[in-house]
Motif scaffolding. Structure first.
Motif, PDB file in Angstrom:
ATOM      1  N   TRP A 201       0.809  -1.214   0.000  1.00  0.00           N
ATOM      2  CA  TRP A 201       0.000   0.000   0.000  1.00  0.00           C
ATOM      3  C   TRP A 201       0.845   1.269   0.000  1.00  0.00           C
ATOM      4  CZ3 TRP A 201      -4.961   0.500  -1.073  1.00  0.00           C
ATOM      5  CH2 TRP A 201      -5.646   1.648  -0.708  1.00  0.00           C
ATOM      6  N   MET A 205       0.795   5.566  -2.088  1.00  0.00           N
ATOM      7  CA  MET A 205       0.446   6.615  -1.136  1.00  0.00           C
ATOM      8  C   MET A 205       1.570   7.650  -1.016  1.00  0.00           C
ATOM      9  SD  MET A 205      -2.591   5.812  -0.255  1.00  0.00           S
ATOM     10  CE  MET A 205      -2.793   5.050  -1.878  1.00  0.00           C
ATOM     11  N   ASN A 221      -7.323   5.786   1.554  1.00  0.00           N
ATOM     12  CA  ASN A 221      -7.071   5.185   2.866  1.00  0.00           C
ATOM     13  C   ASN A 221      -8.369   4.897   3.616  1.00  0.00           C
ATOM     14  OD1 ASN A 221      -4.017   5.051   3.801  1.00  0.00           O
ATOM     15  ND2 ASN A 221      -4.221   6.835   2.475  1.00  0.00           N
ATOM     16  N   VAL A 245      -5.352   8.043   9.962  1.00  0.00           N
ATOM     17  CA  VAL A 245      -5.481   8.872   8.759  1.00  0.00           C
ATOM     18  C   VAL A 245      -5.696  10.334   9.140  1.00  0.00           C
ATOM     19  CG1 VAL A 245      -6.914   9.317   6.731  1.00  0.00           C
ATOM     20  CG2 VAL A 245      -6.305   6.976   7.329  1.00  0.00           C
TER      21      VAL A 245
END
Length: 450
Positions: A201, A205, A221, A245
């Motif tokens: 991931w 990002m 996210n 987040v």
């Protein structure tokens, strides 16, 4: 398929007629190009309905009906604001609707009847494609109004949404039993699984952060957290992830000039009433002027708000259709999200269910981000309103995601019709009979004598 044809056209017709009435009042002579949006909507509805009819679609009728209804409203709004004028393709955004319909139909026909499952082993291809797209935009694109665009004003990063959903669904569905492990309600998955998901991931990002696209970063996210919760049914995943987040966004937003400006305009727009606060203040004024019934589509003045056709398309509905129009639009979005979650709940495989959950969550969070930013509930993110805002890449990607949902909804092929006998009667196929087991002769006991 009758509702699929009627509802989008019934929603589009009065909105289109309202805009035409205002234009006729101001200019009695109109050119043939005013029929362009109506032809585009009618063509999109007929093409989708005919394709589903010929393909003997057996999935949820609500998903295509709601998608086309929102699309029809969006076309009416864009026609009112002047971004859609004719059927002639003079810019890439003008080709978004036909390309989006082609993408939706192609995704449905290609992945239906359980063929979506064949994509599960190819998640490295989708991950590599996501990294390549973001990297290419980062290198070749140019910044404009806080976003990065390539030639033609396109933002190809939108395609990363379905690519990352398909990628992460392979990992979550394949390791769902390990991710569900816990003690006293606290999840304790194996460390190697968490590290694997994080390593996969992280690259896209990091590239999004380097590009400064905090809206897409937060959207993806949060979508991951919804998918993780749906797979494991562990609420602590979602709560802890949401807190992480929020903390990362709160830490990184002030590091960029654009982020600081948006945060300041959200906290106190009156301090920058002629600068960064102008846009949100004018949006609030427009919503206030709309009142309960609105001024009528075409009779307001939404053009006062900068780039109203993109990030602030919601205020066009708020000012000219009022609270009633806003409530009706929100109900359509809620119905679409509920329908998408039902498709996910009825999917035959964990992978298909996870993909449907991710796509639906992505659409719902994107809607929440846009409307929340317009009404000043959250800071502006630059995320467009699905199927309503002007944006070619966004529309094509959203319709592609809708096509994947249609494919998941239609996992089982329709039964073949029975063959007709020479006498004209249809002969139904006899049910399959399981072969009878052969009778076993009892063993003779050697101790017994005749």
């Amino acid at each position: 398929m009758l509702p699929l044809l009627l509802l989008p056209l019934l929603l589009f017709a009065p909105l289109y007629a309202s805009v035409l009435a205002v234009r006729v009042a101001n200019a009695p002579v109109l050119g043939w190009e005013v029929a362009g949006p109506a032809c585009m909507v009618l063509g999109a509805v007929l093409a989708t309905a005919l394709t589903l009819r010929l393909a003997r679609y057996r999935g949820s009728p609500a998903v295509p009906t709601l998608v086309l209804s929102l699309l029809a409203i969006g076309m009416a709004v864009q026609f009112r604001i002047g971004t859609i004028r004719t059927v002639e393709i003079s810019s890439p955004s003008q080709a978004a609707l036909p390309l989006g319909i082609v993408a939706m139909v192609t995704a449905y026909l290609t992945l239906r009847h359980g063929r979506l499952q064949k994509l599960e082993p190819y998640w490295p291809v989708f991950l590599g494609s996501s990294i390549a797209v973001i990297g290419a935009v980062l290198i070749l694109g140019r910044a404009f109004r806080g976003a990065v665009f390539v030639a033609g004003g396109m933002n190809p990063v939108e395609i990363v949404k379905p690519l990352m959903v398909v990628t992460i669904a392979s990992l979550l569905a394949g390791h769902r039993h390990l991710l569900r492990r816990g003690f006293l309600g606290i999840p304790f998955p194996p460390l190697n699984i968490i590290v694997s998901v994080g390593v996969i991931w992280a690259p896209p990002m990091v590239l999004l952060l380097a590009q400064g696209d905090m809206g897409m970063f937060a959207l993806l996210n949060l979508t991951l957290l919804v998918m993780l919760y749906a797979v494991t049914n562990r609420s602590l995943y979602f709560i802890g992830g949401f807190a992480a987040v929020f903390a990362v966004a709160r830490l990184l937003i002030p590091l960029t000039a654009r982020g600081r400006a948006r945060l300041a305009a959200w906290l106190d727009p009156f301090q920058q009433a002629t600068g960064t606060g102008w846009q949100p203040l004018q949006a609030l004024v427009a919503l206030y002027q709309g009142g309960f019934w609105g001024t009528g589509l075409g009779a307001g003045a939404p053009n006062v708000v900068p780039i109203v056709e993109s990030d602030f398309a919601y205020i066009i509905i708020g000012e000219e259709l009022g609270f009633i129009g806003c409530a009706a639009l929100l109900l359509l979005y809620v119905a679409l999200i509920v329908s998408g979650m039902r498709v996910a709940a009825r999917a035959n495989s964990a992978y298909a269910s996870c993909v449907a959950t991710g796509l639906t969550a992505c659409l719902g969070i994107q809607t929440l981000f846009n409307i929340g930013g317009v009404v000043k509930a959250i800071p502006l993110t630059g995320i467009p309103l699905p199927l309503i805002s002007h944006g070619g890449s966004s529309m094509v990607t959203t319709l592609l995601m809708a096509g994947i949902l249609l494919a998941i909804s239609d996992e089982h092929p329709a039964p073949r019709p029975a063959a007709a006998t020479p006498g004209g009667k249809r002969r139904t196929a006899a049910p399959a009979r399981t072969p009878a087991r052969p009778r076993r002769r009892p063993k003779r006991d050697p101790l017994l004598t005749d």
